[in-house]
Each structure stands twice: as C-alpha cells, then as structure tokens.
Design an enzyme around this catalytic site. Structure first.
Site, PDB file in Angstrom:
ATOM      1  N   ILE A 171      -5.231  -1.481  18.084  1.00  0.00           N
ATOM      2  CA  ILE A 171      -4.074  -0.860  17.451  1.00  0.00           C
ATOM      3  C   ILE A 171      -2.807  -1.369  18.122  1.00  0.00           C
ATOM      4  O   ILE A 171      -2.605  -1.173  19.318  1.00  0.00           O
ATOM      5  CB  ILE A 171      -4.151   0.675  17.530  1.00  0.00           C
ATOM      6  CG1 ILE A 171      -5.374   1.181  16.750  1.00  0.00           C
ATOM      7  CG2 ILE A 171      -2.871   1.297  16.994  1.00  0.00           C
ATOM      8  CD1 ILE A 171      -5.591   2.674  16.853  1.00  0.00           C
ATOM      9  N   LEU A 172      -1.992  -2.039  17.348  1.00  0.00           N
ATOM     10  CA  LEU A 172      -0.706  -2.533  17.827  1.00  0.00           C
ATOM     11  C   LEU A 172       0.306  -2.333  16.705  1.00  0.00           C
ATOM     12  O   LEU A 172       0.285  -3.052  15.704  1.00  0.00           O
ATOM     13  CB  LEU A 172      -0.779  -4.013  18.205  1.00  0.00           C
ATOM     14  CG  LEU A 172       0.542  -4.679  18.600  1.00  0.00           C
ATOM     15  CD1 LEU A 172       1.095  -4.079  19.888  1.00  0.00           C
ATOM     16  CD2 LEU A 172       0.366  -6.188  18.747  1.00  0.00           C
TER      17      LEU A 172
ATOM     18  N   LYS B 287       0.824  -1.214   0.000  1.00  0.00           N
ATOM     19  CA  LYS B 287       0.000   0.000   0.000  1.00  0.00           C
ATOM     20  C   LYS B 287       0.858   1.264   0.000  1.00  0.00           C
ATOM     21  O   LYS B 287       0.664   2.161  -0.812  1.00  0.00           O
ATOM     22  CB  LYS B 287      -0.916   0.040   1.235  1.00  0.00           C
ATOM     23  CG  LYS B 287      -1.837  -1.141   1.399  1.00  0.00           C
ATOM     24  CD  LYS B 287      -2.678  -1.022   2.640  1.00  0.00           C
ATOM     25  CE  LYS B 287      -1.881  -0.934   3.916  1.00  0.00           C
ATOM     26  NZ  LYS B 287      -1.029  -2.108   4.174  1.00  0.00           N
TER      27      LYS B 287
ATOM     28  N   CYS C 170      -6.448 -19.683   5.285  1.00  0.00           N
ATOM     29  CA  CYS C 170      -5.412 -19.813   6.311  1.00  0.00           C
ATOM     30  C   CYS C 170      -5.687 -18.918   7.509  1.00  0.00           C
ATOM     31  O   CYS C 170      -5.321 -19.259   8.648  1.00  0.00           O
ATOM     32  CB  CYS C 170      -4.049 -19.515   5.711  1.00  0.00           C
ATOM     33  SG  CYS C 170      -3.508 -20.710   4.464  1.00  0.00           S
TER      34      CYS C 170
ATOM     35  N   TYR D 271       2.843  -9.550  12.923  1.00  0.00           N
ATOM     36  CA  TYR D 271       1.796  -9.843  11.939  1.00  0.00           C
ATOM     37  C   TYR D 271       2.352 -10.662  10.784  1.00  0.00           C
ATOM     38  O   TYR D 271       3.540 -10.619  10.485  1.00  0.00           O
ATOM     39  CB  TYR D 271       1.232  -8.543  11.356  1.00  0.00           C
ATOM     40  CG  TYR D 271       0.538  -7.651  12.354  1.00  0.00           C
ATOM     41  CD1 TYR D 271      -0.808  -7.820  12.664  1.00  0.00           C
ATOM     42  CD2 TYR D 271       1.234  -6.619  12.980  1.00  0.00           C
ATOM     43  CE1 TYR D 271      -1.443  -6.985  13.567  1.00  0.00           C
ATOM     44  CE2 TYR D 271       0.610  -5.783  13.892  1.00  0.00           C
ATOM     45  CZ  TYR D 271      -0.730  -5.972  14.174  1.00  0.00           C
ATOM     46  OH  TYR D 271      -1.346  -5.147  15.080  1.00  0.00           O
TER      47      TYR D 271
ATOM     48  N   GLU E 264      -1.300   5.387   6.348  1.00  0.00           N
ATOM     49  CA  GLU E 264      -1.820   4.800   7.590  1.00  0.00           C
ATOM     50  C   GLU E 264      -3.134   5.473   7.993  1.00  0.00           C
ATOM     51  O   GLU E 264      -3.357   5.831   9.160  1.00  0.00           O
ATOM     52  CB  GLU E 264      -0.783   4.922   8.716  1.00  0.00           C
ATOM     53  CG  GLU E 264       0.541   4.230   8.427  1.00  0.00           C
ATOM     54  CD  GLU E 264       0.440   2.711   8.348  1.00  0.00           C
ATOM     55  OE1 GLU E 264      -0.657   2.167   8.628  1.00  0.00           O
ATOM     56  OE2 GLU E 264       1.436   2.078   7.986  1.00  0.00           O
TER      57      GLU E 264
END
Length: 200
Positions: free
Chosen positions: A182-183, A39, A197, A190, A106
C-alpha cells in the site's frame, strides 16, 4: 363502496410491494480497474443519480485515504461527493444498515470482512456500490476485492489509457522504488499500463 374498497386494496398492495422491495431488493455492484481508469468517477455518477431519485444515500471510504479531502470521495478529475471515513468495514455495517444506497470507495484498502458486510447489507435490501483496485502494483488480486466481486450481481471493469502505447490499460505500474503493498500516490508514483507495456 366497491371503488373505496379498491382504493384501500390498492394502497395496501402498494405498501406491500414497497415493503418487499425494500426488504429483498438489495444488490452489490462493483466498479474495478487500474488507477486513473475512472472508478471513482463512475461511483460518484451512480451515487448522484441515486440522490436525484431521492434515495437515502451514505458513502464511505477508508480513514487512511487522505489524498484529496478527508471528508469527501474525490476523483482524479476533481469531482467530489461528501463521505464518512471509517476505520473498518464493520463500521459500514453499523452506519449503513438503515439507508437505501451505500457507496464504498477505495475498497481494496478495507479488511477481509468487507465481503460479509456488503452481503449482509444487500440481504437487508440495500443497494451497495463498491469501487476499488482489482489488482495491486504487482498485478495480484488486491485485498477484499476478489471476495466482493464474487458475490456481486454486476462487475464493471473500467480501463485507463496506457501512457506507453495508448492501448487500454489494466495495470497500475509503480514508478517509485517502494516495496510496500500500500502506497498512496498519484501520477508521481503510478502510471496506467497495458499488459505488454507492464511486462516490459
């Protein structure tokens, strides 16, 4: 005399066309997808093309995003472009209203006013390019992204590669036991997964 008149008319016509384009040529573009889908890379590519075209560009990101560089938008491939970190979407409206192109990275971390901000800028003739996660780690619509996508002229959904099976991935699977929505994190927190999956 006629030629001179044509030249003057042509100049007035050109100025009028430019004025109308600048006043009514705004738009909203959204680039969305999971983590590691490219992105920010696509956002940077579009913004650099605008800079090559000698357009006046301003780039923003949330002040909370300090993972790579506080004063730059940085992709996972380490491509970067200078930006202005802001605390709220209203600051984007204030700082970006007199430029031709506004980039926002973001976007999911901004407040719910972001859609209004993007719409207002576009209505003033600004090209707004927004990049962000469309879903959180639970697979739910994330922050103001649905509202921005709804009013956008174009939405580009990019996909990562599922690390489990190699299929196109649209989910950001959280690897650590943290329930906060939010992390901030990277590959230690991640991984991209496809639908099958992700639901294993």
């Amino acid at each position: 005399m006629i030629l001179a008149g044509c030249k003057v008319f042509g100049m007035l016509f050109s100025e009028d066309v430019f004025k109308r384009r600048s006043e009514h040529g705004g738009s909203i573009e959204v680039v969305c997808g999971s983590m590691f889908s490219g992105k920010t890379e696509e956002l940077i590519r579009r913004l650099r093309r605008a800079q090559i075209a000698r357009l006046n560009v301003e780039i923003f990101k949330p002040m909370t995003d300090t993972r790579y560089d506080e004063m730059a938008v940085v992709s996972h491939n380490q491509n970067s472009i200078p930006c202005t970190p802001v605390e709220s979407s209203s600051a984007i409206l204030l700082l970006g209203s007199h430029v031709q192109v506004v980039g926002i990275d973001e976007a999911q971390f901004f407040d719910e006013e972001l859609a209004y901000v993007c719409d207002t800028l576009a209505n003033k003739g600004v090209r707004v390019i927004v990049a962000g996660l469309d879903m959180d780690y639970k697979g739910k619509p994330f922050g103001p992204m649905p509202g921005v996508m709804a009013i956008a002229e174009s939405v580009t959904k990019v996909h990562a590669v599922c690390v489990q099976c190699g299929n196109p991935a649209l989910y950001s699977y959280r690897l650590v036991p943290d329930g906060a929505r939010i992390l901030l994190g990277e590959k230690e927190s991640y991984e991209p997964r496809c639908r099958n999956c992700y639901n294993l």
